[in-house]
Scaffold this motif. Structure first.
Motif, PDB file in Angstrom:
ATOM      1  N   ALA A 152       0.812  -1.217   0.000  1.00 27.58           N
ATOM      2  CA  ALA A 152       0.000   0.000   0.000  1.00 27.58           C
ATOM      3  C   ALA A 152       0.847   1.269   0.000  1.00 27.58           C
ATOM      4  CB  ALA A 152      -0.924  -0.003   1.221  1.00 27.58           C
ATOM      5  N   ALA A 153       1.943   1.288   0.742  1.00 33.22           N
ATOM      6  CA  ALA A 153       2.735   2.522   0.830  1.00 33.22           C
ATOM      7  C   ALA A 153       3.317   2.918  -0.532  1.00 33.22           C
ATOM      8  CB  ALA A 153       3.838   2.358   1.877  1.00 33.22           C
ATOM      9  N   PRO A 154       3.995   2.012  -1.260  1.00 32.82           N
ATOM     10  CA  PRO A 154       4.469   2.407  -2.593  1.00 32.82           C
ATOM     11  C   PRO A 154       3.317   2.723  -3.546  1.00 32.82           C
ATOM     12  CG  PRO A 154       5.542   0.383  -1.870  1.00 32.82           C
ATOM     13  CD  PRO A 154       4.421   0.644  -0.925  1.00 32.82           C
ATOM     14  N   GLY A 155       2.215   1.968  -3.439  1.00 43.34           N
ATOM     15  CA  GLY A 155       1.092   2.214  -4.333  1.00 43.34           C
ATOM     16  C   GLY A 155       0.462   3.582  -4.091  1.00 43.34           C
ATOM     17  N   LEU A 156       0.298   3.952  -2.813  1.00 45.81           N
ATOM     18  CA  LEU A 156      -0.312   5.246  -2.505  1.00 45.81           C
ATOM     19  C   LEU A 156       0.599   6.391  -2.953  1.00 45.81           C
ATOM     20  CD1 LEU A 156      -2.581   6.827  -1.137  1.00 45.81           C
ATOM     21  CD2 LEU A 156      -1.320   6.631   1.026  1.00 45.81           C
ATOM     22  N   LEU A 157       1.888   6.266  -2.665  1.00 51.48           N
ATOM     23  CA  LEU A 157       2.820   7.316  -3.097  1.00 51.48           C
ATOM     24  C   LEU A 157       2.836   7.448  -4.622  1.00 51.48           C
ATOM     25  CD1 LEU A 157       5.061   9.364  -2.497  1.00 51.48           C
ATOM     26  CD2 LEU A 157       6.697   7.465  -2.538  1.00 51.48           C
ATOM     27  N   ALA A 158       2.847   6.314  -5.308  1.00 51.27           N
ATOM     28  CA  ALA A 158       2.859   6.352  -6.780  1.00 51.27           C
ATOM     29  C   ALA A 158       1.572   6.954  -7.322  1.00 51.27           C
ATOM     30  CB  ALA A 158       3.059   4.940  -7.326  1.00 51.27           C
ATOM     31  N   PHE A 237       0.665 -12.430 -14.357  1.00 53.41           N
ATOM     32  CA  PHE A 237      -0.228 -11.275 -14.228  1.00 53.41           C
ATOM     33  C   PHE A 237       0.125 -10.196 -15.254  1.00 53.41           C
ATOM     34  CE2 PHE A 237      -0.587  -6.977 -12.444  1.00 53.41           C
ATOM     35  CZ  PHE A 237      -1.966  -6.875 -12.370  1.00 53.41           C
ATOM     36  N   SER A 238       1.414  -9.931 -15.426  1.00 52.88           N
ATOM     37  CA  SER A 238       1.845  -8.909 -16.384  1.00 52.88           C
ATOM     38  C   SER A 238       1.471  -9.311 -17.800  1.00 52.88           C
ATOM     39  CB  SER A 238       3.361  -8.689 -16.276  1.00 52.88           C
ATOM     40  OG  SER A 238       3.716  -8.304 -14.975  1.00 52.88           O
ATOM     41  N   LEU A 268      -4.733   9.578 -18.953  1.00 54.22           N
ATOM     42  CA  LEU A 268      -4.340   9.763 -17.553  1.00 54.22           C
ATOM     43  C   LEU A 268      -4.553   8.503 -16.740  1.00 54.22           C
ATOM     44  CD1 LEU A 268      -3.664  11.417 -14.979  1.00 54.22           C
ATOM     45  CD2 LEU A 268      -6.084  12.092 -14.928  1.00 54.22           C
ATOM     46  N   TRP A 269      -5.739   7.898 -16.845  1.00 51.43           N
ATOM     47  CA  TRP A 269      -6.060   6.765 -15.972  1.00 51.43           C
ATOM     48  C   TRP A 269      -5.319   5.508 -16.385  1.00 51.43           C
ATOM     49  CZ3 TRP A 269      -7.737   8.721 -11.869  1.00 51.43           C
ATOM     50  CH2 TRP A 269      -8.528   9.858 -11.898  1.00 51.43           C
ATOM     51  N   PHE A 270      -5.000   5.368 -17.660  1.00 51.36           N
ATOM     52  CA  PHE A 270      -4.223   4.204 -18.092  1.00 51.36           C
ATOM     53  C   PHE A 270      -2.775   4.318 -17.603  1.00 51.36           C
ATOM     54  CE2 PHE A 270      -7.803   4.320 -20.951  1.00 51.36           C
ATOM     55  CZ  PHE A 270      -8.152   2.982 -21.039  1.00 51.36           C
ATOM     56  N   LYS A 271      -2.202   5.513 -17.740  1.00 54.67           N
ATOM     57  CA  LYS A 271      -0.846   5.710 -17.229  1.00 54.67           C
ATOM     58  C   LYS A 271      -0.806   5.553 -15.712  1.00 54.67           C
ATOM     59  CE  LYS A 271       0.884   9.001 -20.668  1.00 54.67           C
ATOM     60  NZ  LYS A 271       1.371  10.384 -20.841  1.00 54.67           N
ATOM     61  N   LEU A 272      -1.783   6.172 -15.057  1.00 50.43           N
ATOM     62  CA  LEU A 272      -1.796   6.117 -13.592  1.00 50.43           C
ATOM     63  C   LEU A 272      -2.004   4.692 -13.096  1.00 50.43           C
ATOM     64  CD1 LEU A 272      -1.635   7.900 -11.097  1.00 50.43           C
ATOM     65  CD2 LEU A 272      -4.117   8.186 -11.208  1.00 50.43           C
ATOM     66  N   GLY A 273      -2.840   3.939 -13.793  1.00 45.49           N
ATOM     67  CA  GLY A 273      -3.095   2.563 -13.373  1.00 45.49           C
ATOM     68  C   GLY A 273      -1.848   1.698 -13.457  1.00 45.49           C
ATOM     69  N   THR A 276       0.857   2.790 -10.874  1.00 45.66           N
ATOM     70  CA  THR A 276       0.579   2.355  -9.498  1.00 45.66           C
ATOM     71  C   THR A 276       0.810   0.854  -9.336  1.00 45.66           C
ATOM     72  OG1 THR A 276      -1.086   4.113  -9.337  1.00 45.66           O
ATOM     73  CG2 THR A 276      -1.161   2.385  -7.687  1.00 45.66           C
ATOM     74  N   VAL A 277       0.355   0.081 -10.307  1.00 45.66           N
ATOM     75  CA  VAL A 277       0.571  -1.371 -10.241  1.00 45.66           C
ATOM     76  C   VAL A 277       2.063  -1.690 -10.235  1.00 45.66           C
ATOM     77  CG1 VAL A 277       0.316  -3.507 -11.572  1.00 45.66           C
ATOM     78  CG2 VAL A 277      -1.635  -2.004 -11.247  1.00 45.66           C
ATOM     79  N   SER A 278       2.809  -0.980 -11.043  1.00 45.67           N
ATOM     80  CA  SER A 278       4.256  -1.215 -11.098  1.00 45.67           C
ATOM     81  C   SER A 278       4.914  -0.910  -9.755  1.00 45.67           C
ATOM     82  CB  SER A 278       4.869  -0.351 -12.204  1.00 45.67           C
ATOM     83  OG  SER A 278       6.268  -0.488 -12.224  1.00 45.67           O
ATOM     84  N   ALA A 279       4.502   0.181  -9.113  1.00 46.86           N
ATOM     85  CA  ALA A 279       5.072   0.525  -7.803  1.00 46.86           C
ATOM     86  C   ALA A 279       4.733  -0.534  -6.756  1.00 46.86           C
ATOM     87  CB  ALA A 279       4.547   1.890  -7.370  1.00 46.86           C
TER      88      ALA A 279
END
Length: 404
Positions: A152-158, A237-238, A268-273, A276-279
């Motif tokens: 959660a911490a890396p995902g939230l920051l990302a 998964f990837s 925006l949402w595709f890049k952000l998604g 976040t998954v990568s982080a």
């Protein structure tokens, strides 16, 4: 087909989107064989390390098992980098930060577990005369909460960082520089003792994991198996992600973002998604890395580490999924050997290899394999469609039956 306005104000056709199939260089049976090989290695390493005596020539020492587990964690980070760089065209030079955050989350649990019997605070907190844990350490005595924090911490920051960066349409080299500045700022923050993460020394001297002593051969093998299974799971998964509609749109955003916007998609949402998954994948890798290495400190957030992640991905071949894994394994095996035998030339070799790959093999080692395989694939006669093959087999069966 929708037209767009050029700089002179006239309508022109939009640029053609050059989509690349994410699995074009390897057929389905090849992917299945690859996964089978990884699973076989996962089962074989515990057998060689635990079942065979130390005097046997096939015995795998605890050092090599631990080193292999650490390299598998690096391979997870490279795979996560490939999702954002190879498929979304976002070059991040700050993935070391997400990796380190996952490691710190697990390090907090391991540190609490080490002092659980005595009830004392960690040494660096006693040195600073703290009487209780800071608020962000609450709940870290539980393994499940630490594992949640590692994701959660890396995902939230990302998510927060990526939302403002992508909404401002920051991309290219500017985005890379900002990510590098972010990880450098975080490294300076974690170097401070007042942050509560051990300062320069970080978190170390782990002794217990889930009630089992660390440093034993059984624990080392268990962590290796966990890393291997996690890597296979991340890979599957990837592969599912890049073959889905989300992945197709993501590839289109990489190749022609303006045209995707004309088609009604919001990049925006595709890049952000995917960012976040990568982080979050990096955080999982860091959580597996900390107990295997026995330490997590701010140097894992250094900019050089983040740049190395990009080099692994480039050398292996970005946009292929398997390429970054190959690159991470080969480079880190070479690093482990060369930094002992000829340490003074290792960085020159790594830099030279990166330059050669960038100039002469932009798709890395896997790209070279694809180029080698392409002429042979063209020479093979084209196979008829699957339905035609079944009809031919049925006619041949009927012919043999009538002759019989």
């Amino acid at each position: 087909m929708a037209a767009i306005l050029n700089e002179s104000g006239t309508l022109v056709p939009p640029p053609r989107v050059q989509l690349q199939s994410p699995t074009a260089f390897l057929p389905l049976w090849g992917w299945a064989a690859l996964i089978g090989f990884l699973l076989l290695a996962t089962a074989l390493v515990p057998l060689l390390a635990l079942a065979l005596p130390q005097g046997s020539s096939l015995h795998l020492s605890q050092y090599w098992v631990g080193l292999s587990g650490k390299i598998l964690c690096y391979a997870m980070v490279a795979l996560a980098m490939d999702l954002v760089w190879g498929y979304a065209g976002i070059l991040s030079l700050g993935h070391g930060l997400f990796f380190a955050l996952g490691g710190y989350a697990m390090g907090m649990y391991l540190n609490r577990a080490m002092n659980a019997a005595s009830g004392n605070l960690p040494d660096f907190m006693q040195f600073m005369q703290w009487t209780h844990f800071p608020w962000y350490w609450v709940g870290t005595e539980h393994f499940a909460w630490a594992l949640f924090l590692a994701v959660a911490a890396p995902g939230l920051l990302a998510f927060v960082f990526g939302f403002f960066a992508f909404r401002s349409r920051i991309k290219g080299v500017y985005f890379s520089i900002i990510t590098q500045a972010l990880t450098y700022a975080a490294m300076l923050l974690f170097f401070r003792n007042e942050t509560g993460f051990g300062g320069n020394n970080g978190l170390t001297d782990f002794k217990v994991l889930l009630g089992f002593p660390m440093g034993t051969a059984g624990m080392t093998v268990s962590l290796f198996v966990a890393s291997s299974v996690t890597l296979v799971g991340m890979f599957l998964f990837s592969r599912w992600l890049v073959r889905s509609k989300f992945g197709r749109v993501l590839t289109a955003v990489r190749d022609a973002e303006s045209r995707v916007m004309f088609c009604g998609y919001n990049p925006l949402w595709f890049k952000l998604g995917v960012w976040t998954v990568s982080a979050m994948m990096c955080g999982i890798a860091g959580a597996l890395y900390a107990p295997q290495v026995g330490i997590i400190n701010p140097s894992e957030m250094s900019t050089s580490n983040s740049i190395e992640i990009a080099i692994w991905t480039a050398i292996g071949g970005r946009g292929t999924l398997i390429g970054p894994i190959v690159g991470a394994v080969l480079v880190n095996v070479a690093k482990s050997w060369l930094t002992v035998s000829i340490p003074q030339v290792w960085l020159y070799l790594l830099g030279g290899l990166f330059i050669v790959v960038t100039l002469y093999a932009p798709y890395g080692i896997v790209g070279l394999f694809k180029q080698w395989r392409a002429p042979r694939a063209e020479q093979r006669p084209a196979r008829p469609p699957r339905g035609t093959r079944k009809l031919g087999a049925a006619l041949r069966f009927l012919g043999r039956t009538r002759r019989g």
